[in-house]
Enzyme design. Structure first.
Site, PDB file in Angstrom:
ATOM      1  N   ASP A   1      40.639  52.608  37.758  1.00  0.00           N
ATOM      2  CA  ASP A   1      41.752  52.030  38.928  1.00  0.00           C
ATOM      3  C   ASP A   1      41.074  52.225  40.272  1.00  0.00           C
ATOM      4  OD1 ASP A   1      42.809  52.303  36.419  1.00  0.00           O
ATOM      5  OD2 ASP A   1      44.368  53.549  36.686  1.00  0.00           O
TER       6      ASP A   1
ATOM      7  N   CYS B   1      25.546  34.462  20.042  1.00  0.00           N
ATOM      8  CA  CYS B   1      27.116  34.463  19.589  1.00  0.00           C
ATOM      9  C   CYS B   1      27.220  33.099  19.429  1.00  0.00           C
ATOM     10  CB  CYS B   1      27.792  34.644  20.962  1.00  0.00           C
ATOM     11  SG  CYS B   1      29.304  35.382  20.692  1.00  0.00           S
TER      12      CYS B   1
ATOM     13  N   GLU C   1      22.741  41.227  25.141  1.00  0.00           N
ATOM     14  CA  GLU C   1      22.542  41.900  26.438  1.00  0.00           C
ATOM     15  C   GLU C   1      23.850  43.018  26.816  1.00  0.00           C
ATOM     16  OE1 GLU C   1      24.027  39.453  25.454  1.00  0.00           O
ATOM     17  OE2 GLU C   1      25.367  38.706  26.007  1.00  0.00           O
TER      18      GLU C   1
ATOM     19  N   HIS D   1      25.947  40.648  20.658  1.00  0.00           N
ATOM     20  CA  HIS D   1      25.142  39.929  21.898  1.00  0.00           C
ATOM     21  C   HIS D   1      24.595  41.172  22.269  1.00  0.00           C
ATOM     22  CE1 HIS D   1      28.490  37.342  23.735  1.00  0.00           C
ATOM     23  NE2 HIS D   1      28.537  37.888  22.382  1.00  0.00           N
TER      24      HIS D   1
ATOM     25  N   ASP E   1      52.381  47.307  31.470  1.00  0.00           N
ATOM     26  CA  ASP E   1      52.695  48.808  31.410  1.00  0.00           C
ATOM     27  C   ASP E   1      54.004  49.308  31.300  1.00  0.00           C
ATOM     28  OD1 ASP E   1      50.322  49.111  33.098  1.00  0.00           O
ATOM     29  OD2 ASP E   1      50.889  47.399  34.155  1.00  0.00           O
TER      30      ASP E   1
HETATM   31  O1  1PR Z   1      49.655  43.055  37.556  1.00  0.00           O
HETATM   32  O2  1PR Z   1      47.623  42.307  36.483  1.00  0.00           O
HETATM   33  O3  1PR Z   1      47.487  42.683  38.899  1.00  0.00           O
HETATM   34  O4  1PR Z   1      47.128  44.038  37.093  1.00  0.00           O
HETATM   35  C1  1PR Z   1      47.333  44.963  37.385  1.00  0.00           C
HETATM   36  C2  1PR Z   1      47.132  46.127  37.045  1.00  0.00           C
HETATM   37  O5  1PR Z   1      46.548  47.923  37.787  1.00  0.00           O
HETATM   38  C3  1PR Z   1      47.486  46.411  35.530  1.00  0.00           C
HETATM   39  O6  1PR Z   1      46.611  46.586  34.370  1.00  0.00           O
HETATM   40  C4  1PR Z   1      48.152  47.402  35.755  1.00  0.00           C
HETATM   41  O7  1PR Z   1      48.082  48.706  34.546  1.00  0.00           O
HETATM   42  C5  1PR Z   1      47.265  48.395  36.987  1.00  0.00           C
HETATM   43  N1  1PR Z   1      47.748  49.259  37.502  1.00  0.00           N
HETATM   44  C6  1PR Z   1      48.502  48.944  38.678  1.00  0.00           C
HETATM   45  N2  1PR Z   1      49.343  50.292  39.177  1.00  0.00           N
HETATM   46  C7  1PR Z   1      48.311  51.499  38.487  1.00  0.00           C
HETATM   47  C8  1PR Z   1      48.917  52.521  39.319  1.00  0.00           C
HETATM   48  O8  1PR Z   1      48.079  53.567  38.511  1.00  0.00           O
HETATM   49  N3  1PR Z   1      49.495  52.947  39.865  1.00  0.00           N
HETATM   50  N4  1PR Z   1      46.865  51.501  36.844  1.00  0.00           N
HETATM   51  C9  1PR Z   1      47.763  51.033  37.661  1.00  0.00           C
HETATM   52  C10 1PR Z   1      47.186  51.504  35.731  1.00  0.00           C
HETATM   53  C11 1PR Z   1      46.554  52.688  33.742  1.00  0.00           C
HETATM   54  C12 1PR Z   1      45.340  52.449  33.270  1.00  0.00           C
HETATM   55  C13 1PR Z   1      45.060  54.063  33.050  1.00  0.00           C
HETATM   56  C14 1PR Z   1      45.685  54.812  32.162  1.00  0.00           C
HETATM   57  C15 1PR Z   1      44.446  55.855  31.504  1.00  0.00           C
HETATM   58  N5  1PR Z   1      46.443  52.975  34.822  1.00  0.00           N
HETATM   59  O9  1PR Z   1      44.689  51.924  32.816  1.00  0.00           O
HETATM   60  O10 1PR Z   1      43.966  54.638  33.709  1.00  0.00           O
HETATM   61  O11 1PR Z   1      46.453  55.419  31.972  1.00  0.00           O
HETATM   62  O12 1PR Z   1      44.671  57.245  32.647  1.00  0.00           O
HETATM   63  P1  1PR Z   1      44.789  58.315  32.051  1.00  0.00           P
HETATM   64  O13 1PR Z   1      43.485  58.542  30.718  1.00  0.00           O
HETATM   65  O14 1PR Z   1      44.033  59.615  33.432  1.00  0.00           O
HETATM   66  O15 1PR Z   1      46.075  59.349  31.438  1.00  0.00           O
HETATM   67  P2  1PR Z   1      48.102  42.644  37.222  1.00  0.00           P
END
Ligand code: 1PR
Length: 530
Positions: A231, A79, A185, A183, A386
């Site tokens: 998640d 890189c 790796e 990359h 979000d």
């Molecule tokens: O605010 O910087 O501490 O980051 C927290 C992170 O956690 C953020 O990226 C936020 O999107 C994520 N997050 C917080 N709460 C939730 C929750 O679900 N209660 N998850 C959450 C967000 C969204 C996607 C999910 C897609 C695809 N999840 O990551 O994976 O919507 O899902 P699907 O394919 O099943 O529809 P910070």
């Protein structure tokens, strides 16, 4: 035995892990003389051109490196380590490089293609080399905003070229000196084979023939990426589990849904062909990652077996602990990079940063985005958005950027805007997604992870209207997220928008659709994929 040049700037854990996986012992450069005496040297370049050169200079590594290269002793750069072989770079004006190759590094012009280039692209080999003897045209992982131009006077150095809007040098080689812009790796099994070739005892000198390999003239194309997202949070028994929400609600009868173990699931997705893995520590906004070591452990263990890019999000912000010690967002990100992450994703803190910027109009240089991108480069900073739909009858009803939507509101409203939220969707703020992404790009982030609370866990497809709206205003790559329920949803988002990647969670965890099934469907539609 191989010696690694680690100057403490980022994620070289994966290079180390890849070498270990190949059964080779890794030594570290401890002092300048080690650079000259090492049997084989690997130099993984991490950070901006200027940062890499500063670190080399501070440690007295510049002269020994130049000497080693001039003595033609085995050297493999990765890189930015390719770029510092040149005289200088538009990234860090006035900073001289090692000056081995008489040309300058330039910035991608942008235009139709997003910058940075993030993802899997092909290479065209220009000459034969034992290092590439097991390479069969597979795509390799690139992440960079600056490139080595392919025009002379560097012809005798060019090992491979690649197209990304323009034709650039993706690998250089002369004698035993080799460097890759991609990359190895992070390029899955094919990347490991290339590294293994370098590590073979008989390949101590990477013999090359001067006979040009016939270049079939095909243009290389960047692939659309399929990303698996995990998640992660603790359940009521205190175990770290992969969970999944419906519109961000991850609890069922008071218990956090448990869909598996993070390290095991990440390995499964890597083996199934995921182009990237993302971990989101979804309670990171209230826990502090530097005290929440399990997440760091997850990264370290995952990077032992997963050789594609890893992103980690959750809790990247400033934090003061009980003893009064203040940790900067850069401290948190650095810990994650050292533990195996390639990119960090910032959620809540990005929203607060943009609110602050919009009220003062000033860049402080202190935000998490600015701090981390200035040290690790913009490609290492992803903004996780979000947003939630807010319906209105007419664009005049709000100051925010609206769209006319085909999916009307509960009272038949024909317009909506996307409100940004913090704390995992728990709190809506008075800024919209367009304000967020444009300011984040300006402050230095390199990619947008575009979730959608309304669509999350719905299985009824990505929010194409949201994706188009965001793609229209940014020139950095965008990852569509939330709502994938079947393979055709990926085809749809790639055909109807110019998004670079699509991410899913629930369908993978519940084994409803495999990553291979999605890739088959996408390829069948003529879309470039790895
Ligand atoms: O605010 O910087 O501490 O980051 C927290 C992170 O956690 C953020 O990226 C936020 O999107 C994520 N997050 C917080 N709460 C939730 C929750 O679900 N209660 N998850 C959450 C967000 C969204 C996607 C999910 C897609 C695809 N999840 O990551 O994976 O919507 O899902 P699907 O394919 O099943 O529809 P910070």
């Amino acid at each position: 035995m191989v010696t690694l040049l680690d100057y403490g700037a980022g994620n070289i854990r994966s290079v180390r892990n890849a070498i270990k996986k190949l059964g080779v012992t890794v030594n570290n450069v401890e002092k300048p003389e080690d650079i000259v005496s090492a049997d084989k040297l690997i130099f993984p370049g991490v950070g901006s051109f200027g940062l890499v050169m500063d670190r080399l200079r501070e440690r007295g590594y510049v002269e020994p490196l130049i000497r080693r290269i001039k003595e033609n002793r085995p050297f493999l750069g990765i890189c930015v380590a390719l770029q510092v072989l040149y005289e200088g770079s538009e990234e860090s004006p006035g900073v001289p490089g090692l000056g081995i190759i008489p040309a300058k590094i330039k910035k991608f012009p942008g235009g139709e293609l997003s910058v940075p280039q993030i993802g899997w692209n092909g290479i065209r080999l220009q000459k034969k080399s034992t290092l590439m003897s097991r390479y069969n045209g597979e795509k390799l992982y690139f992440v960079h905003s600056y490139y080595a131009p392919s025009y002379s006077p560097v012809d005798d150095w060019i090992l491979a070229t690649t197209d990304y809007g323009i034709n650039f040098v993706s690998a250089v080689m002369k004698g035993n000196i080799t460097a890759f812009q991609f990359h190895p790796e992070k390029s899955g099994p094919v990347g490991l084979k290339i590294l293994e070739n370098y590590l073979q005892p008989e390949n101590c000198s990477s013999v090359q023939s001067s006979r040009p390999v016939s270049d079939n003239g095909n243009r290389t194309q960047i692939a659309k990426r399929i990303i698996a997202c995990l998640d992660v949070r603790s359940n009521t028994s205190g175990d770290l589990v992969v969970t999944k929400g419906d519109q961000y609600d991850v609890k069922e009868e008071g218990e956090v849904r448990n869909l598996g173990k993070p390290v095991e699931l990440a390995k499964r997705y890597y083996e199934e062909g995921a182009d990237e893995i993302t971990f989101l520590n979804i309670t990171g906004f209230r826990d502090f990652p530097m005290q929440d070591q399990p997440m760091v452990e997850v990264l370290k263990r995952t990077s032992e077996n997963v050789f594609v890019p890893l992103t980690i999000g959750g809790g990247i912000k400033e934090f003061t602990d009980a003893t009064g010690h203040c940790y900067t967002p850069l401290d948190v990100a650095s810990l994650y990079f050292r533990s195996g992450a390639d990119k960090v994703s910032i959620g809540s803190d990005a929203v607060y940063t943009v609110e602050n910027y919009l009220s003062t109009g000033e860049k402080t240089g202190l935000s998490s985005i600015e701090q981390i991108s200035s040290v690790y480069g913009s490609q290492a900073v992803v903004i996780s958005v979000d947003p939630r739909r807010v319906y209105v009858n007419s664009p005049e009803d709000t100051l925010h950027s609206t769209i006319k939507t085909d999916c009307h509101g509960p009272n038949g409203e024909e317009y909506c805007w996307y409100q940004c939220t913090v704390k995992g969707g728990r709190e809506g703020r008075n800024i919209d997604v367009i304000q967020l992404v444009t300011v984040c790009e300006e402050l230095g982030s390199g990619e947008i992870l575009l979730n959608c609370i309304d669509k999350d866990g719905s299985n009824n497809g990505f929010d194409l209207e949201l994706v188009k709206m965001v793609k229209d205003v940014v020139s950095i790559p965008v990852i569509a997220s939330s709502g994938a329920g079947k393979s055709s949803h990926f085809v749809e988002v790639f055909k109807e928008t110019s998004v670079e990647a699509a991410l899913a969670a629930g369908i993978f965890h519940r084994k409803e659709v495999g990553i291979g099934d999605i890739k088959t469907a996408v390829v069948a539609e003529g879309i470039e994929i790895r």
